[in-house]
Design a protein around this motif. Sequence first.
Motif, PDB file in Angstrom:
ATOM      1  N   GLU A  57       0.824  -1.208   0.000  1.00 44.38           N
ATOM      2  CA  GLU A  57       0.000   0.000   0.000  1.00 44.38           C
ATOM      3  C   GLU A  57       0.857   1.256   0.000  1.00 44.38           C
ATOM      4  O   GLU A  57       0.590   2.211  -0.748  1.00 44.38           O
ATOM      5  CB  GLU A  57      -0.923  -0.004   1.222  1.00 44.38           C
ATOM      6  N   GLU A 114      -6.249   1.770 -11.253  1.00 46.70           N
ATOM      7  CA  GLU A 114      -7.195   0.668 -11.043  1.00 46.70           C
ATOM      8  C   GLU A 114      -6.435  -0.621 -10.744  1.00 46.70           C
ATOM      9  O   GLU A 114      -6.791  -1.391  -9.845  1.00 46.70           O
ATOM     10  CB  GLU A 114      -8.045   0.498 -12.299  1.00 46.70           C
ATOM     11  N   ASP A 129      -5.033  -0.423  -7.209  1.00 46.10           N
ATOM     12  CA  ASP A 129      -5.990  -0.127  -6.132  1.00 46.10           C
ATOM     13  C   ASP A 129      -5.489   1.073  -5.328  1.00 46.10           C
ATOM     14  O   ASP A 129      -5.349   1.032  -4.105  1.00 46.10           O
ATOM     15  CB  ASP A 129      -6.172  -1.352  -5.216  1.00 46.10           C
TER      16      ASP A 129
END
Length: 352
Positions: A161, A296, A299
Amino acid sequence: MMKFEHVSLPQRVRFGTGGARENLAAEIEAFGASRVMVIATEGGRELAHTVADGQPVVRWHHEVVMHVPVEVAERAREAAEADRVDALVCIGGGSATGLAKAVALTSGLPIVAVPTTYAGSEATNMWGLTEGARKTTGVDDKVLPRAIVYDAALTVGLPVELSVASGLNALAHCVDSMWAPRADPIDRALAAEGIRALRLGLPQIVKEPAGIEGREYALYGAYLSAHAFASAGSGLHHKICHVLGGMFNLPHAQTHAVVLPHVLAFNAPYADDARRLIAAAFDASDAVEGLRQLREELDAPRALRDLGMPGDGIAAAADAVLAAVPPGNPRPVTRENIAELLSAAWEGNDPR
């Protein structure tokens, strides 16, 4: 006719997976340094000690805070002076590099940067300090690290992330370098290659976080992006993010990741050459769509409200951004269209 003036900053880059300790030692020896201050976050303490093991370190400094508050910078400066430090080593992301720059700004001490993220600050002569709710930035060659040690193995521990957000921060450097105040054809060429490298590397990191190839592509792209950005200057995207970061203490990389597609959609229709270069680098028919597809796949973070920005702060932020708009932005900027951009980024709406 092609006419421009381009400045490349003097800096040595050592790039090699697994070579951080050896390359850092070589740089410290080249400086003739005997009293080194290592700057790293508390979370990066163990890695910093591993990378700098065996070096003449007289101060391990771990008080590192996002956006470099002036009081944190002052304590680091005092520590460096008290220990008669003759070189700085920053190991970590943009916050560690930013603190080293704050020390160098007043002391002139040389910096060796060992990045563990894709922030890119290590390749620029730009500094930033935050006081209260305002972030001040500037340019000074004293803060440019004399050398960078890149080792993709050091980024493997960066969670997916955060890798995505940091990589999109690097991509934002590329996009801003297409139309920033001093942008030239060399900056655009570097930025386009940076986009291509990040487009290849970031999806690999998502699919295989412990893999090296994706990390190397991303690190290479991050360097190119910062190199271009250092020459081109700070464009609209970075002005917006500096305002938001200082005003609301938002996380740096994630803020860039959220705001980027909105600035690209805002400016791209008014910058044909840049739009085509960005689209080609994404291997897409359209620049905005190329970024959308990548986000996309990754994410990516989508909304400023998810990062802690209050909705009632949009008006004040729009006023502050309007006062900081750089010259030569492709699209005329008004309070109304900036407020609309910020509202869309706060909601997480599709910028198209």
